[in-house]
Enzyme design. Structure first.
Site, PDB file in Angstrom:
ATOM      1  N   ASP A 107      42.968   2.698  58.026  1.00 10.23           N
ATOM      2  CA  ASP A 107      43.958   3.003  56.994  1.00 10.23           C
ATOM      3  C   ASP A 107      43.834   4.479  56.641  1.00 10.23           C
ATOM      4  OD1 ASP A 107      46.015   2.544  55.116  1.00 10.23           O
ATOM      5  OD2 ASP A 107      44.567   2.268  53.513  1.00 10.23           O
ATOM      6  N   SER A 108      44.891   5.031  56.071  1.00  6.94           N
ATOM      7  CA  SER A 108      44.845   6.428  55.651  1.00  6.94           C
ATOM      8  C   SER A 108      43.883   6.619  54.486  1.00  6.94           C
ATOM      9  CB  SER A 108      46.242   6.902  55.256  1.00  6.94           C
ATOM     10  OG  SER A 108      46.760   6.110  54.208  1.00  6.94           O
TER      11      SER A 108
ATOM     12  N   CYS B 168      47.665  -0.256  57.585  1.00  8.23           N
ATOM     13  CA  CYS B 168      48.369   0.781  56.838  1.00  8.23           C
ATOM     14  C   CYS B 168      49.844   0.631  57.176  1.00  8.23           C
ATOM     15  CB  CYS B 168      47.854   2.158  57.257  1.00  8.23           C
ATOM     16  SG  CYS B 168      48.775   3.557  56.579  1.00  8.23           S
TER      17      CYS B 168
ATOM     18  N   GLU C  77      44.549   4.558  42.757  1.00  6.80           N
ATOM     19  CA  GLU C  77      43.431   5.405  43.172  1.00  6.80           C
ATOM     20  C   GLU C  77      42.804   6.172  42.010  1.00  6.80           C
ATOM     21  OE1 GLU C  77      44.183   7.687  46.663  1.00  6.80           O
ATOM     22  OE2 GLU C  77      44.351   5.875  47.902  1.00  6.80           O
TER      23      GLU C  77
ATOM     24  N   CYS D 233      52.535  -2.498  50.727  1.00  9.13           N
ATOM     25  CA  CYS D 233      51.532  -1.430  50.709  1.00  9.13           C
ATOM     26  C   CYS D 233      50.209  -2.092  50.365  1.00  9.13           C
ATOM     27  CB  CYS D 233      51.881  -0.349  49.688  1.00  9.13           C
ATOM     28  SG  CYS D 233      50.584   0.895  49.487  1.00  9.13           S
TER      29      CYS D 233
ATOM     30  N   HIS E  19      47.707  -1.085  48.824  1.00 11.60           N
ATOM     31  CA  HIS E  19      47.210  -0.835  47.466  1.00 11.60           C
ATOM     32  C   HIS E  19      47.774  -1.822  46.448  1.00 11.60           C
ATOM     33  CE1 HIS E  19      45.972   3.027  49.108  1.00 11.60           C
ATOM     34  NE2 HIS E  19      45.455   3.390  47.946  1.00 11.60           N
TER      35      HIS E  19
END
Length: 282
Positions: A19-20, A82, A167, A201, A203
């Protein structure tokens, strides 16, 4: 030009998960829960994250570098956990690069497994996608869902503030409510009959409880981790030539292209248990 090098014997036979940043850890968490016996290597390209607003060419270049690194560690299979990388790079890597650099290895993404089954959740054929700007602009979910369920109507909404909220560990704060309410409202304005929403996504599962506050109770909200885990288990059953290359010692190693202390602090939020990472340069 990328050069395919010999495998790292310590990591040989692991499933690579890329993942990024941190979000792919929510996918790895579900994969480990479903398939705990395998070895895993997680690579977060945190020094160059986020990928969401980068060009197709840049995302492709970065993703290929990370896939190559995982191949170099001895991973016969890499999962792009991702959505942006899956949308902007996966097909080119599968069709153009794998035959040249590693014809016996495989790279899979997170968009197709979700697209293959999402039509079974909606009762009125109205699906909503909440995603990053890059994933929305790629139209990947619209295209892939249409292949499997041409009768399903798909609406999308980009949520550019959601990843920073997570984040910065503000996803449970009152400040997050404004952006979540705003984006969910914009999606539902596009079609009030949407009965299934995909969090496209990795996240976004951390925001699920707040998202539920702003959608009707009869709307199904899907996260990708469990879907991808089930799809991977099915894939390995159907491809014994790949499964037989996998080591089964239940080892997990974590790598980041950025600061390890920061990665470990953030990663526990996503993975659900302490993580101890190693730094690499690409």
């Amino acid at each position: 030009m990328l050069i395919y090098s010999s495998a790292n014997p310590i990591n040989t036979g692991a499933i690579g998960v890329f993942d990024s940043g941190y979000g792919g850890l929510t996918v790895l968490k579900e994969i480990v829960r479903k398939l705990p016996q395998y070895n895993y290597i997680y690579l977060g390209d945190n020094s160059r994250a986020p990928y969401g607003n980068r060009s197709f060419e840049t995302v492709y270049h970065y993703t290929l570098q990370c896939v190559q690194w995982l191949f170099d560690q001895g991973c016969p299979l890499v999962i792009l956990a991702c959505n942006t990388a899956s949308a902007k790079a996966l097909r080119t890597i599968q069709q153009n690069d794998l035959p040249k650099i590693a014809p016996n290895k495989r790279v899979l993404g997170v968009i197709r497994p979700t697209s293959e089954i999402i039509g079974t959740y909606t009762k009125n054929n109205k699906v909503g996608i909440l995603a990053t700007k890059g994933t929305v602009q790629s139209q990947s979910y619209v295209i892939e869902i249409n292949k499997f369920f041409p009768h399903v109507q798909v609406e999308q909404e980009a949520c550019p503030m959601w990843v920073p909220l997570v984040e910065n560990k503000e996803h449970e704060s009152h400040g997050a409510d404004y952006f979540i309410r705003k984006n969910v409202s914009e999606l539902l304005k596009k079609d009030r009959d949407i009965d299934t929403i995909l969090l496209a996504c990795t996240h976004y599962p951390l925001l699920k409880k707040k998202i539920e506050e702003y959608v009707p109770v009869d709307v199904t909200i899907l996260s990708q981790g469990e879907i991808v885990a089930n799809s991977l288990a099915d894939y390995l059953e159907r491809h014994p030539e790949i499964e037989q290359q996998l080591a089964q010692f239940a080892h997990r190693r974590f790598y980041t292209t950025d600061d390890t202390a920061d990665f470990d602090s953030q990663a526990e939020t996503f993975f659900g248990e302490p993580v101890h990472s190693e730094h690499i340069d690409l």
